[in-house]
Scaffold this active site. Sequence first.
Site, PDB file in Angstrom:
ATOM      1  N   GLY A  42      31.970  -4.441  24.232  1.00  0.00           N
ATOM      2  CA  GLY A  42      33.254  -4.806  23.627  1.00  0.00           C
ATOM      3  C   GLY A  42      33.380  -6.305  23.425  1.00  0.00           C
ATOM      4  O   GLY A  42      32.768  -6.832  22.505  1.00  0.00           O
ATOM      5  N   SER A 109      25.299  -5.006  25.366  1.00  0.00           N
ATOM      6  CA  SER A 109      26.058  -5.961  24.573  1.00  0.00           C
ATOM      7  C   SER A 109      26.870  -6.879  25.499  1.00  0.00           C
ATOM      8  O   SER A 109      26.301  -7.573  26.337  1.00  0.00           O
ATOM      9  CB  SER A 109      26.943  -5.205  23.572  1.00  0.00           C
ATOM     10  OG  SER A 109      27.432  -6.049  22.580  1.00  0.00           O
ATOM     11  N   TRP A 110      28.193  -6.866  25.393  1.00  0.00           N
ATOM     12  CA  TRP A 110      29.014  -7.631  26.334  1.00  0.00           C
ATOM     13  C   TRP A 110      28.770  -7.154  27.766  1.00  0.00           C
ATOM     14  O   TRP A 110      28.763  -7.953  28.708  1.00  0.00           O
ATOM     15  CB  TRP A 110      30.497  -7.501  25.973  1.00  0.00           C
ATOM     16  CG  TRP A 110      31.424  -7.642  27.141  1.00  0.00           C
ATOM     17  CD1 TRP A 110      32.208  -6.679  27.690  1.00  0.00           C
ATOM     18  CD2 TRP A 110      31.662  -8.832  27.912  1.00  0.00           C
ATOM     19  NE1 TRP A 110      32.912  -7.172  28.762  1.00  0.00           N
ATOM     20  CE2 TRP A 110      32.598  -8.493  28.910  1.00  0.00           C
ATOM     21  CE3 TRP A 110      31.170 -10.129  27.857  1.00  0.00           C
ATOM     22  CZ2 TRP A 110      33.051  -9.412  29.854  1.00  0.00           C
ATOM     23  CZ3 TRP A 110      31.614 -11.050  28.798  1.00  0.00           C
ATOM     24  CH2 TRP A 110      32.553 -10.690  29.774  1.00  0.00           C
ATOM     25  N   ASP A 264      18.910  -5.227  15.233  1.00  0.00           N
ATOM     26  CA  ASP A 264      20.251  -5.463  15.765  1.00  0.00           C
ATOM     27  C   ASP A 264      20.943  -6.576  14.973  1.00  0.00           C
ATOM     28  O   ASP A 264      20.489  -7.718  14.966  1.00  0.00           O
ATOM     29  CB  ASP A 264      20.153  -5.852  17.248  1.00  0.00           C
ATOM     30  CG  ASP A 264      21.493  -5.783  17.965  1.00  0.00           C
ATOM     31  OD1 ASP A 264      22.528  -6.002  17.312  1.00  0.00           O
ATOM     32  OD2 ASP A 264      21.500  -5.526  19.181  1.00  0.00           O
ATOM     33  N   HIS A 291      22.012  -1.834  16.920  1.00  0.00           N
ATOM     34  CA  HIS A 291      22.711  -2.253  18.128  1.00  0.00           C
ATOM     35  C   HIS A 291      23.172  -1.096  19.006  1.00  0.00           C
ATOM     36  O   HIS A 291      23.297  -1.251  20.219  1.00  0.00           O
ATOM     37  CB  HIS A 291      23.930  -3.101  17.725  1.00  0.00           C
ATOM     38  CG  HIS A 291      24.657  -3.707  18.886  1.00  0.00           C
ATOM     39  ND1 HIS A 291      24.101  -4.688  19.678  1.00  0.00           N
ATOM     40  CD2 HIS A 291      25.895  -3.467  19.397  1.00  0.00           C
ATOM     41  CE1 HIS A 291      24.961  -5.047  20.618  1.00  0.00           C
ATOM     42  NE2 HIS A 291      26.045  -4.314  20.481  1.00  0.00           N
TER      43      HIS A 291
END
Length: 314
Positions: A42, A109-110, A264, A291
């Site tokens: 996120g 990701s985050w 990605d 991604h």
Amino acid sequence: MPTSDWPAISARFNLRTPDGHCLHVRQCGPDSGEPWLVLHGGPGSGCTPSMAAWFDPLRHRAVLPDQRGAGGSRPAGTLRRNTVTALLADLEQLRIALGIERWGVVGGSWGAALALAYADRFPDAVSALVLRGAFLTGFDDVQALFNARGAGRDLLQSVDGRAEGFPAARGRLLFATDMLQLGTTVQKLNIATAWQRAEHRLLGLRPPVRRQTWQQRMAPVRKYRLQAHYLYRRAGLGKAALLRAATRIGARGLPVTLLHGQEDKVCRPGNALRLSAAIPHARLVWVPGGHLAEGEMARALGAAIRASAWSVGV
């Protein structure tokens, strides 16, 4: 993997923090299984049931918390006391509450950035890291996201109608944060809907359905309020700090697997190379695709978790 067994041994509960947040947590697998913490991306997205498919339901104990303000956690979408320091404290509170001595951590990701920060802050709590499509929280990472071809530029357009480059992106992120927090309902919905549409295009996803309940329409407002808040502030971390954390993690010899999609467009493959340089013993796996944690990437995650399981103990 026999994912059909998950519903029979899954549990949901809420974890109340000392400062008034309530975290929604899913737990899958037997209490005696090898413990794994899953950190969603996120920021603001929340965990999804599909994440359980990375694990063996008879062998692993997977813990999937929604971070502050995200997913099913409450208060939803709030920026109050929503900092990376608080998120890390929440994870430790959760580990202690579940009686887990050490656990492996999976982050995408985050969530990969948060996993690095957590393993650095609480080294005795982490037995292994599996990081997918790492986001390193630098201004250049944000610039690359907003300046990506096509859909990436639309993320800026969703804020004020102009697709200009960095550093103007910072001002628009601040504006988006303010509007998603203080704007009218129509302004909030307009920004969030456009941002969601642009993100879906960037990720190659289908547009959201047109007919939605009021709760479904407001969910992106809460998500992108948190996302703009964290992106503008480099998540309270920044690339230099994360790479220093990675270097310290590397010096401890913690088992680390880096997975990154070859195509990605959200988190650049160069991030994996930077982490690999900071953690020389890390296993770097290039995965066909983009991604999202689907297809080949989902299978690679399952394989990395199984390969790391020898180092994870209750």
